[in-house]
Design a protein around this motif. Structure first.
Motif, PDB file in Angstrom:
ATOM      1  N   GLU A  45       0.848  -1.194   0.000  1.00 44.47           N
ATOM      2  CA  GLU A  45       0.000   0.000   0.000  1.00 44.47           C
ATOM      3  C   GLU A  45       0.883   1.244   0.000  1.00 44.47           C
ATOM      4  OE1 GLU A  45      -3.904   1.508   2.513  1.00 44.47           O
ATOM      5  OE2 GLU A  45      -2.787  -0.252   3.173  1.00 44.47           O
ATOM      6  N   HIS A  46       0.533   2.233  -0.834  1.00 47.76           N
ATOM      7  CA  HIS A  46       1.339   3.457  -1.004  1.00 47.76           C
ATOM      8  C   HIS A  46       2.751   3.154  -1.511  1.00 47.76           C
ATOM      9  CE1 HIS A  46      -2.020   5.150   1.076  1.00 47.76           C
ATOM     10  NE2 HIS A  46      -1.686   4.622   2.243  1.00 47.76           N
ATOM     11  N   ASN A  64      -1.543   6.187  -9.633  1.00 48.74           N
ATOM     12  CA  ASN A  64      -1.575   7.128  -8.524  1.00 48.74           C
ATOM     13  C   ASN A  64      -2.962   7.164  -7.865  1.00 48.74           C
ATOM     14  OD1 ASN A  64      -1.847  10.536  -7.944  1.00 48.74           O
ATOM     15  ND2 ASN A  64      -0.293   9.333  -6.903  1.00 48.74           N
ATOM     16  N   LYS A  65      -4.014   7.122  -8.704  1.00 46.27           N
ATOM     17  CA  LYS A  65      -5.385   7.085  -8.170  1.00 46.27           C
ATOM     18  C   LYS A  65      -5.615   5.822  -7.338  1.00 46.27           C
ATOM     19  CE  LYS A  65      -8.171   9.951 -11.245  1.00 46.27           C
ATOM     20  NZ  LYS A  65      -7.552  10.204 -12.565  1.00 46.27           N
ATOM     21  N   GLY A  67      -3.561   4.684  -5.353  1.00 49.63           N
ATOM     22  CA  GLY A  67      -2.942   4.884  -4.044  1.00 49.63           C
ATOM     23  C   GLY A  67      -1.433   4.741  -4.027  1.00 49.63           C
ATOM     24  N   TYR A  68      -0.826   4.526  -5.202  1.00 50.29           N
ATOM     25  CA  TYR A  68       0.629   4.363  -5.246  1.00 50.29           C
ATOM     26  C   TYR A  68       1.335   5.707  -5.419  1.00 50.29           C
ATOM     27  CZ  TYR A  68      -0.605  -0.520  -5.821  1.00 50.29           C
ATOM     28  OH  TYR A  68      -1.141  -1.771  -5.618  1.00 50.29           O
TER      29      TYR A  68
END
Length: 243
Positions: A45-46, A64-65, A67-68
């Motif tokens: 995650e991230h 990116n949307k 969550g990365y």
């Protein structure tokens, strides 16, 4: 042939006509592939992702949307200028030559949608794989999503006419000296244009040789965006996971 072919990707990818010709590329399929791929790789995650040869950043923006934390790099200054409008604190874009390592390491490096094999010199292709390896952290995965050259050559459409936004593109495809070549001729605003795309027809065996030379370990090979196993005769894609 005019000088547009000298470093064809430098001039052609920077032109608005490139984006007009390929505007109907399937975003839904691309997004589904990103979902499947990140899930398969189990990116934290991230987690951090480098999108190598990101173009205008459509995949980087979607990742990116999800969550990365994403960095998109590309040689085309015009594409990066466009992508920079979407930057935020976990999405950034930069002009960068993929033959050279970027100055950070990542959980994953993605080279998507046949953004490889453009170079005239074999050492530049090898340098790109070495650069990807250098940009992976200890737990990171590299992904090269290439065409299945054998399938593409077997199914080559020699001539095609495509009209997009009032521009008629005349496309000719052929194989020459180990390259799959597409000549693109069109007229816009009263001016004649003549571009060429050249991609080395690398096979899985060619990649295996390069991976060995770069001291990279091939972990998995898939043949489509749903990550079905690769078949040299029938698969449309050659998707390689390595570290």
């Amino acid at each position: 042939m005019n000088n547009n072919t000298t470093k064809w990707f430098k001039s052609w990818f920077d032109k608005p006509f490139y984006h007009i010709l390929y505007k109907d590329r399937d975003d839904t399929e691309a997004r589904a592939f990103m979902d499947t791929l990140t899930n398969y790789l189990n990116i934290p995650e991230h987690g951090t992702i480098l999108d190598l040869a990101c173009g205008k950043g459509r995949h980087a923006r979607y990742l990116n949307k999800m969550g990365y934390d994403v960095t998109g790099v590309d040689l085309s200054a015009n594409s990066i200028d466009f992508a920079k409008k979407f930057e935020n604190n976990s999405l950034r874009f930069e002009v960068h030559n993929m033959c050279q390592p970027y100055h950070k390491q990542f959980d994953a490096v993605f080279n998507l949608f046949t953004s490889f094999g453009y170079f005239e010199k074999d050492e530049d292709n090898l340098s790109t794989i070495k650069a990807i390896k250098a940009n992976l952290n200890d737990f990171g995965f590299g992904v090269i999503d290439f065409m299945n050259s054998e399938f593409v050559i077997d199914n080559l459409v020699p001539e095609e006419v495509k009209t997009v936004d009032g521009i008629t593109f005349n496309l000719k495809r052929y194989v020459d000296k180990g390259y799959i070549i597409k000549d693109i001729l069109f007229t816009a605003d009263g001016e004649d244009y003549n571009f060429q795309e050249r991609v080395k027809a690398f096979t899985l065996a060619d990649f295996e040789t390069m991976f060995e030379a770069a001291d990279v370990h091939l972990l998995d090979v898939f043949g489509d965006y749903k990550l079905h196993k690769f078949n040299a005769k029938t698969s449309e894609r050659l998707i390689m996971i390595f570290k």
